[in-house]
Motif scaffolding. Sequence first.
Motif, PDB file in Angstrom:
ATOM      1  N   LEU A 123     -23.613  -9.137  21.129  1.00 21.05           N
ATOM      2  CA  LEU A 123     -23.788  -8.317  22.284  1.00 21.05           C
ATOM      3  C   LEU A 123     -22.476  -7.598  22.613  1.00 21.05           C
ATOM      4  N   ARG A 124     -21.535  -7.923  22.241  1.00 27.20           N
ATOM      5  CA  ARG A 124     -20.058  -7.161  22.728  1.00 27.20           C
ATOM      6  C   ARG A 124     -19.919  -5.944  21.684  1.00 27.20           C
ATOM      7  N   LEU A 125     -20.688  -5.749  20.697  1.00 24.12           N
ATOM      8  CA  LEU A 125     -20.567  -4.809  19.520  1.00 24.12           C
ATOM      9  C   LEU A 125     -21.307  -3.373  20.116  1.00 24.12           C
ATOM     10  N   SER A 126     -21.033  -2.310  19.619  1.00 24.50           N
ATOM     11  CA  SER A 126     -21.671  -1.145  19.943  1.00 24.50           C
ATOM     12  C   SER A 126     -22.350  -0.690  18.600  1.00 24.50           C
ATOM     13  N   PHE A 127     -23.319   0.073  18.558  1.00 23.24           N
ATOM     14  CA  PHE A 127     -23.935   0.378  17.288  1.00 23.24           C
ATOM     15  C   PHE A 127     -24.145   1.764  17.391  1.00 23.24           C
TER      16      PHE A 127
ATOM     17  N   VAL B   3     -26.890  -7.128  10.329  1.00 23.89           N
ATOM     18  CA  VAL B   3     -26.503  -6.284  11.652  1.00 23.89           C
ATOM     19  C   VAL B   3     -25.112  -6.091  11.853  1.00 23.89           C
ATOM     20  N   LEU B   4     -24.122  -7.017  11.467  1.00 22.34           N
ATOM     21  CA  LEU B   4     -22.893  -6.600  11.525  1.00 22.34           C
ATOM     22  C   LEU B   4     -22.214  -5.432  10.586  1.00 22.34           C
ATOM     23  N   LYS B   5     -23.001  -5.173   9.633  1.00 26.99           N
ATOM     24  CA  LYS B   5     -22.651  -3.972   8.844  1.00 26.99           C
ATOM     25  C   LYS B   5     -22.967  -2.712   9.413  1.00 26.99           C
ATOM     26  N   ILE B   6     -23.943  -2.628  10.026  1.00 27.19           N
ATOM     27  CA  ILE B   6     -24.313  -1.414  10.807  1.00 27.19           C
ATOM     28  C   ILE B   6     -23.640  -1.238  12.319  1.00 27.19           C
ATOM     29  N   ALA B   7     -22.606  -2.282  12.499  1.00 27.19           N
ATOM     30  CA  ALA B   7     -22.001  -1.886  13.829  1.00 27.19           C
ATOM     31  C   ALA B   7     -20.900  -1.027  13.814  1.00 27.19           C
ATOM     32  N   CYS B   8     -20.717  -0.078  14.947  1.00 26.61           N
ATOM     33  CA  CYS B   8     -19.734   1.147  14.823  1.00 26.61           C
ATOM     34  C   CYS B   8     -18.217   0.357  15.362  1.00 26.61           C
TER      35      CYS B   8
END
Length: 177
Positions: free
Chosen positions: A21-25, A41-46
């Motif tokens: 939830l703390r990540l931006s995508f 999901v982690l691979k597509i995080a910015c």
Amino acid sequence: MALGSWVVSILGSLTDTLTVLRLSFCTNREIPHFFCDLPEVLKIACSDTLINNVVVYSVTIIVGVFPLTGILFSYSMIFSSILRISSDRGKYKAFSTCGSHLLVVSLVYGTNLGVYFSSVATSSSRMRLMALVMYTMVTPMLNPFIYSLRNRDIKVALVTVLSKMVPLKERFDARLS
């Protein structure tokens, strides 16, 4: 034990969810899988995912490796007890009872741990997708089949079906008796 498993699983999932939830995508990103697996999901995080990766591997160790170690220790104790059985028939019966469970545990843990630890070693989405299909679809479908092979009626039915496909009925009949 069941309550403990549920609590650990819920806490592990909650930890993974809260750190995501703390990540931006970035916009217009697509996961090349049939469900949202956390490493994908982690691979597509910015944003930086270092903390998430540390959490994923920590949770995997707690939820996966520790129970697997307990299972392997239990089976080593079971096997040492079985080896002390004097009759060959008793040994065979005990090993066949444990064998199906050990096969299922190997399939589940092998694919699960392989998926989560392989994201460190490889970036191949195709290999991960094959492992994901294995532990989400193939293993649950094999589970009832593996356990039902202990039933004599199921063995006879399987031999009958296989003998219609391949003429090896005599060899299977000899093994069942």
